[in-house]
Design a protein around this motif. Sequence first.
Motif: not given
Length: 210
Positions: A49-50, A65-72, A152-153
């Motif tokens: 995110q930085a 700021s981040i591709v959400a799938s990287y949370g998983a 999907l995104l």
Amino acid sequence: MAPSNPLSRLPLWFSHWLGFRAQPQTPRSHYIIWLWSFIGSFCGISLIQAVFGQAHYFIERGVPSIVASYGATAVLIYGAIDVPLAQPRALFGGHFLGALTGICITKLFHLLPTEERFQQLLWLAGSLSCATSVVVMQVTGTTHPPAGATALLAAVNDDVRNMGWYYLPVVLLTSTLALAVALIVNNIQRRYPVFWFQPPSDRVLAIGRN
């Protein structure tokens, strides 16, 4: 007899941070695993995110700021570091192929005669992107569950879809940042990765388990 690990040819002070261990490792307590899983996830997501949230280069190009799938992905590469789904081959291959699949299918749907029709069938583009990426990862041996969301995104998220082909280098850089943190944090008291490209034999795989 198991084949020699190529990393064994490197200096130990260096190969240690690439996941090589000359001797079996002592299993770590759950508390140690939980602690480093938290630290790794926090540092990895914060770094991503930085970079994308503060650098004008990415902000000007509309990169989220981040591709959400990287949370998983963080759950796997910082918390479940022994499983094949968390290894670098799956991390890079899964996300890249997922992004590529999603972009290609979405661009095919963009050939529809009107934007209204495209929006009406966006659900189909998303479903096909995700389902196709699953098969592509299975065929290439790069299965990484979060990468299904990466595909999907590319279809259903406006910010990601607007990036077009630029989504690919963004995914590669994000994977690189996530891996860099994993190589540092996961090798302080644990071992990561178990393998880079080719899964080792069961005997070698047993070395260095948490």
